[in-house]
Design a protein around this motif. Sequence first.
Motif, PDB file in Angstrom:
ATOM      1  N   SER A 165       0.863  -1.229  -0.054  1.00 24.55           N
ATOM      2  CA  SER A 165       0.033  -0.102  -0.056  1.00 24.55           C
ATOM      3  C   SER A 165       0.732   1.165   0.045  1.00 24.55           C
ATOM      4  O   SER A 165       1.883   1.375   0.792  1.00 24.55           O
ATOM      5  N   TYR A 166       0.645   2.200  -1.031  1.00 23.46           N
ATOM      6  CA  TYR A 166       1.148   3.415  -0.785  1.00 23.46           C
ATOM      7  C   TYR A 166       0.815   4.481   0.394  1.00 23.46           C
ATOM      8  O   TYR A 166       1.705   5.115   1.018  1.00 23.46           O
ATOM      9  N   SER A 167      -0.245   4.269   0.671  1.00 23.57           N
ATOM     10  CA  SER A 167      -0.817   5.087   1.659  1.00 23.57           C
ATOM     11  C   SER A 167      -0.193   4.770   3.073  1.00 23.57           C
ATOM     12  O   SER A 167       0.183   5.481   3.850  1.00 23.57           O
ATOM     13  N   SER A 168      -0.080   3.274   3.178  1.00 21.27           N
ATOM     14  CA  SER A 168       0.639   2.874   4.525  1.00 21.27           C
ATOM     15  C   SER A 168       2.022   2.952   4.423  1.00 21.27           C
ATOM     16  O   SER A 168       2.508   3.142   5.559  1.00 21.27           O
ATOM     17  N   ARG A 169       2.713   2.802   3.402  1.00 24.11           N
ATOM     18  CA  ARG A 169       4.210   3.134   3.174  1.00 24.11           C
ATOM     19  C   ARG A 169       4.370   4.735   3.700  1.00 24.11           C
ATOM     20  O   ARG A 169       5.366   4.867   4.351  1.00 24.11           O
ATOM     21  N   LEU A 170       3.544   5.703   2.841  1.00 20.92           N
ATOM     22  CA  LEU A 170       3.843   7.027   3.771  1.00 20.92           C
ATOM     23  C   LEU A 170       3.539   7.250   4.932  1.00 20.92           C
ATOM     24  O   LEU A 170       4.238   7.868   5.886  1.00 20.92           O
ATOM     25  N   ALA A 171       2.488   6.354   5.504  1.00 21.62           N
ATOM     26  CA  ALA A 171       2.176   6.381   6.938  1.00 21.62           C
ATOM     27  C   ALA A 171       3.415   5.949   7.865  1.00 21.62           C
ATOM     28  O   ALA A 171       3.904   6.297   8.828  1.00 21.62           O
ATOM     29  N   ARG A 172       4.065   4.898   7.190  1.00 18.04           N
ATOM     30  CA  ARG A 172       5.188   4.384   8.010  1.00 18.04           C
ATOM     31  C   ARG A 172       6.310   5.350   8.096  1.00 18.04           C
ATOM     32  O   ARG A 172       7.128   5.653   9.008  1.00 18.04           O
ATOM     33  N   ALA A 173       6.585   6.033   7.040  1.00 14.99           N
ATOM     34  CA  ALA A 173       7.698   7.056   6.935  1.00 14.99           C
ATOM     35  C   ALA A 173       7.284   8.101   8.169  1.00 14.99           C
ATOM     36  O   ALA A 173       8.097   8.659   8.811  1.00 14.99           O
ATOM     37  N   PHE A 174       5.980   8.389   8.075  1.00  9.29           N
ATOM     38  CA  PHE A 174       5.671   9.610   8.937  1.00  9.29           C
ATOM     39  C   PHE A 174       6.008   9.026  10.741  1.00  9.29           C
ATOM     40  O   PHE A 174       6.410   9.664  11.310  1.00  9.29           O
TER      41      PHE A 174
ATOM     42  N   THR B 296      -0.611   8.620  -8.217  1.00 11.99           N
ATOM     43  CA  THR B 296       0.252   7.384  -7.965  1.00 11.99           C
ATOM     44  C   THR B 296       0.404   6.228  -9.049  1.00 11.99           C
ATOM     45  O   THR B 296       1.383   5.510  -8.797  1.00 11.99           O
ATOM     46  N   THR B 297      -0.450   6.459  -9.931  1.00 13.47           N
ATOM     47  CA  THR B 297      -0.348   5.474 -11.057  1.00 13.47           C
ATOM     48  C   THR B 297       0.582   6.011 -12.025  1.00 13.47           C
ATOM     49  O   THR B 297       0.426   7.118 -12.664  1.00 13.47           O
ATOM     50  N   LYS B 298       1.761   5.167 -12.290  1.00 15.58           N
ATOM     51  CA  LYS B 298       2.897   5.607 -13.296  1.00 15.58           C
ATOM     52  C   LYS B 298       3.297   4.678 -14.100  1.00 15.58           C
ATOM     53  O   LYS B 298       2.718   3.491 -13.931  1.00 15.58           O
ATOM     54  N   ALA B 299       3.914   4.866 -15.146  1.00 13.39           N
ATOM     55  CA  ALA B 299       4.244   3.988 -16.154  1.00 13.39           C
ATOM     56  C   ALA B 299       5.207   3.170 -15.819  1.00 13.39           C
ATOM     57  O   ALA B 299       5.366   2.020 -16.592  1.00 13.39           O
ATOM     58  N   SER B 300       6.067   3.593 -14.972  1.00  9.35           N
ATOM     59  CA  SER B 300       7.139   2.627 -14.271  1.00  9.35           C
ATOM     60  C   SER B 300       7.635   2.490 -12.997  1.00  9.35           C
ATOM     61  O   SER B 300       7.102   3.603 -12.385  1.00  9.35           O
TER      62      SER B 300
ATOM     63  N   GLU C 171       8.641   5.166  -7.483  1.00 10.01           N
ATOM     64  CA  GLU C 171       9.434   5.244  -6.284  1.00 10.01           C
ATOM     65  C   GLU C 171       9.922   6.810  -6.134  1.00 10.01           C
ATOM     66  O   GLU C 171       9.803   7.347  -5.236  1.00 10.01           O
ATOM     67  N   ALA C 172      10.213   7.459  -7.200  1.00 11.48           N
ATOM     68  CA  ALA C 172      10.628   8.753  -7.207  1.00 11.48           C
ATOM     69  C   ALA C 172       9.419   9.802  -6.797  1.00 11.48           C
ATOM     70  O   ALA C 172       9.672  10.518  -5.895  1.00 11.48           O
ATOM     71  N   TYR C 173       8.314   9.423  -7.145  1.00 10.52           N
ATOM     72  CA  TYR C 173       7.041  10.192  -6.843  1.00 10.52           C
ATOM     73  C   TYR C 173       6.835   9.959  -5.232  1.00 10.52           C
ATOM     74  O   TYR C 173       6.782  10.869  -4.388  1.00 10.52           O
ATOM     75  N   LEU C 174       6.723   8.712  -4.857  1.00 14.26           N
ATOM     76  CA  LEU C 174       6.690   8.377  -3.462  1.00 14.26           C
ATOM     77  C   LEU C 174       7.541   8.972  -2.550  1.00 14.26           C
ATOM     78  O   LEU C 174       7.169   9.258  -1.348  1.00 14.26           O
TER      79      LEU C 174
END
Length: 206
Positions: free
Chosen positions: A15-24, A180-184, A189-192
Amino acid sequence: MILLHIEASPKGDHSYSSRLARAFLEAYKAKNPDDEIRTLNVFEHDMPAFGKAEAFAKFAPIMGEARTAEQESAWEKVKQEISYFDGADKILLSCPMWNYSIPWPLKQYIDCLVQPLETFGYDFEKMDHVGLLRNRPVQMILTRSSTMPGDYNDFQLPYLKYIFGAIGIRDVRAIVPWATTKASREEVEAYLSGFETEARQAAENF
Ligand SMILES: Cc1cc2nc3c(=O)[nH]c(=O)nc-3n(C[C@H](O)[C@H](O)[C@H](O)COP(=O)(O)O)c2cc1C
């Protein structure tokens, strides 16, 4: 202090949202080592389904009616959810957008929390809700694949802000990675990673 992390993605480590929550949370824990962090994933949490018994129990006291035994026992479980939520001094909510709004178990959780006489009252002169819970900071991390914040079809952030405000919680901060939807994989990774930095900075002032 108790920080409650409400997690609203079912995707676990992916999960992207959970990953950002982990960083927080990493940054938050480094700054506040003595605070207690509690996690509640709404997809895994055993909460009232909010059906017939709960719907009648909700309005019984307003209609001047006594609750039946079945309604009373359903209501006890609803009150336990409110009490656990209200035990938190700060809230982190990580949540993807689902069909322009929120995933259904988060709505179910909100349906448990938002109750007349328990978490909101009503001002008949102003014809408006009055929140009954104490104000506290809420950090939202809201991911979407393409819906821009502020767009006419964003029913996620405005709804969440409104409903927290309706129960008295107005200190809402939001980080909204909306593409969050990217071609690669590299682009994702860069966006997140940019938003991970933003999440860590937000934790410093939380
Ligand atoms: C059922 C479902 C509905 C979705 N609806 C939307 C939508 O309405 N608008 C949007 O921009 N993205 C939508 N998405 C994409 C997710 O919001 C996006 O992939 C998000 O980054 C996922 O976050 P997560 O990895 O934390 O679950 C949807 C995804 C799913 C699974």
